[in-house]
Design an enzyme around this catalytic site. Structure first.
Site, PDB file in Angstrom:
ATOM      1  N   HIS A 138      -8.381   1.885  -4.933  1.00 18.27           N
ATOM      2  CA  HIS A 138      -6.978   1.554  -4.654  1.00 18.27           C
ATOM      3  C   HIS A 138      -6.136   2.759  -5.077  1.00 18.27           C
ATOM      4  O   HIS A 138      -6.027   3.063  -6.265  1.00 18.27           O
ATOM      5  CB  HIS A 138      -6.576   0.312  -5.452  1.00 18.27           C
ATOM      6  CG  HIS A 138      -5.187  -0.171  -5.187  1.00 18.27           C
ATOM      7  ND1 HIS A 138      -4.792  -1.457  -5.447  1.00 18.27           N
ATOM      8  CD2 HIS A 138      -4.090   0.446  -4.679  1.00 18.27           C
ATOM      9  CE1 HIS A 138      -3.517  -1.607  -5.121  1.00 18.27           C
ATOM     10  NE2 HIS A 138      -3.082  -0.452  -4.666  1.00 18.27           N
TER      11      HIS A 138
ATOM     12  N   ARG B   7      10.376   0.312  -4.356  1.00 15.82           N
ATOM     13  CA  ARG B   7      10.957   0.238  -5.700  1.00 15.82           C
ATOM     14  C   ARG B   7      10.196   1.158  -6.640  1.00 15.82           C
ATOM     15  O   ARG B   7       9.171   1.709  -6.281  1.00 15.82           O
ATOM     16  CB  ARG B   7      10.864  -1.200  -6.221  1.00 15.82           C
ATOM     17  CG  ARG B   7       9.432  -1.745  -6.173  1.00 15.82           C
ATOM     18  CD  ARG B   7       9.326  -3.142  -6.727  1.00 15.82           C
ATOM     19  NE  ARG B   7       8.032  -3.751  -6.484  1.00 15.82           N
ATOM     20  CZ  ARG B   7       6.939  -3.537  -7.194  1.00 15.82           C
ATOM     21  NH1 ARG B   7       6.978  -2.692  -8.218  1.00 15.82           N
ATOM     22  NH2 ARG B   7       5.803  -4.142  -6.918  1.00 15.82           N
TER      23      ARG B   7
END
Length: 293
Positions: A53, A138
Site C-alpha cells: 500500500h 486532506r
C-alpha cells in the site's frame, strides 16, 4: 472488494469471492458505512491479494502548480486495513517506479483541477503492477514522515494555498533526504484483537532526542473518550537510512510512557525486530499473518 464511498480508515470494507458472499456482505458493509460516515453508499473494486500500500503526497495551488513530494509506504496495517506504521521512502519501489508513481499522482491531481494538499493512494501487486485506489483530499495522519524527509511543513502550505498563495518552489527543488518512520500509538489492546479502550492516562512521558518527533494531545490525567479514533500519539523518527530510522524508533518506543491504558507500543517493538519487516519485503498480510491482529 466492497468499500464505503464516504470514508476510509478500514471501515465499511468487505472482501468477497463469489455471488453468495457478495449478497451476505453487501448489507453489512452498507450498515458499517452508515454508522461510521452517515452514508450507506458503497462501491466495488478489484481485490489485489497481499499488495504493498503506497501513497503519494501532492501539493497543488490555484495557479496551476502541482508537485509530488515522494511516496509513503503504509503496508504495515491491521487486518481491518487500518494503518499502523508508515515510512518514506518505500523499500518496494525502484527508481523507475518511483518516478512513474509521482508523475502519475501529480498528473491525476492536475487533471481534476485539484487545489490543496492531498494524497493519491495506490496498490502495488507482486508483479510490479500499480493500481490507483483512492484520493484523500486532506492532510493525513502520516503526513509527518513526508515532512521529515522533505523538510517541508505541509500544514503550513495547505493554509498558504487556501489563502491563494503560489507555491514558491518547483518539482526539481523537492529532494528526499534520509528515511522516516511513523508509529501510531493507539489506545488498543493487541492481546484482545486490537480492541479500542477508553479511560484515564495516569502517566504520560513522550520520547525525545535527535531525529525524534512526537505529535500528541496527551497529558497525565487525560481522559480518553470512547467516541472517537483511538489514536493517542504519533512517534516519528528520521535517520540517514532505514536502519538508523528503525534503531531510533526502537529507542523512542522504549522511552515512551503511557500508563493507564493498553497501547500498541509493545506490538511495534516486536515488529521493528521482525526479520521480515527489517528485510523490507512484506505485504499487507504481514501483521494479520504473524501477529493475528
Amino acid at each position: 472488494m466492497i468499500k464505503a464511498a464516504a470514508g476510509g480508515g478500514g471501515r465499511g470494507i468487505r472482501i468477497v469471492n463469489n455471488e453468495e458472499e457478495f449478497s451476505r456482505n453487501l448489507p453489512l458493509a452498507q450498515a458499517e458505512a452508515q454508522a461510521s460516515f452517515g452514508k450507506s453508499e458503497v462501491y466495488l473494486e478489484k481485490y489485489i491479494l497481499n499488495p504493498r500500500h503506497i501513497e503519494v503526497q501532492i501539493l497543488a495551488d490555484e495557479h496551476g502548480n502541482v508537485l509530488h513530494l515522494g511516496e509513503r509506504d503504509c503496508t504495515v496495517q491491521k487486518k481491518s486495513h487500518q494503518k499502523l506504521i508508515e515510512e518514506s521512502p518505500s523499500t518496494a519501489l525502484n527508481p523507475a517506479q518511483r518516478k512513474k508513481l509521482g508523475e502519475s499522482a501529480a498528473k491525476a491531481a492536475k487533471s481534476i483541477g485539484y487545489v490543496s494538499a492531498g494524497t493519491m493512494e495506490f496498490l502495488l501487486d507482486s508483479n510490479g503492477h500499480i493500481y490507483f485506489m483512492e484520493m484523500n483530499t486532506r492532510i493525513q495522519v502520516e503526513h509527518c514522515v513526508t515532512e521529515m524527509v522533505t523538510g517541508l511543513d505541509l500544514v503550513k502550505w495547505q493554509i498558504r494555498i487556501a489563502a491563494g498563495e503560489k507555491l514558491t518552489f518547483q518539482q526539481k527543488d523537492v529532494v528526499l533526504s534520509g528515511h522516516a518512520i511513523e508509529c501510531r500509538i493507539n489506545a488498543e489492546d493487541p492481546n484482545r484483537n486490537m480492541m479500542a479502550c477508553a479511560g484515564t492516562v495516569k502517566k504520560y512521558l513522550p520520547a525525545g532526542g535527535p531525529g525524534v518527533r512526537v505529535d500528541s494531545h496527551l497529558y497525565s490525567g487525560y481522559e480518553m473518550p470512547p467516541f472517537y479514533d483511538s489514536l493517542l500519539a504519533k512517534v516519528i523518527c528520521w535517520g540517514q537510512d532505514r536502519d538508523e530510522a528503525i534503531e531510533r524508533m526502537k529507542r523512542a518506543l522504549k522511552e515512551t510512557v503511557v500508563e493507564g491504558l493498553p497501547t500498541t507500543v509493545a506490538l511495534f517493538e516486536k515488529i521493528l525486530d521482525d526479520e521480515e519487516f527489517r528485510s523490507g519485503n512484506f505485504s499487507t498480510d504481514f501483521v494479520p499473518r504473524k501477529y493475528h491482529t
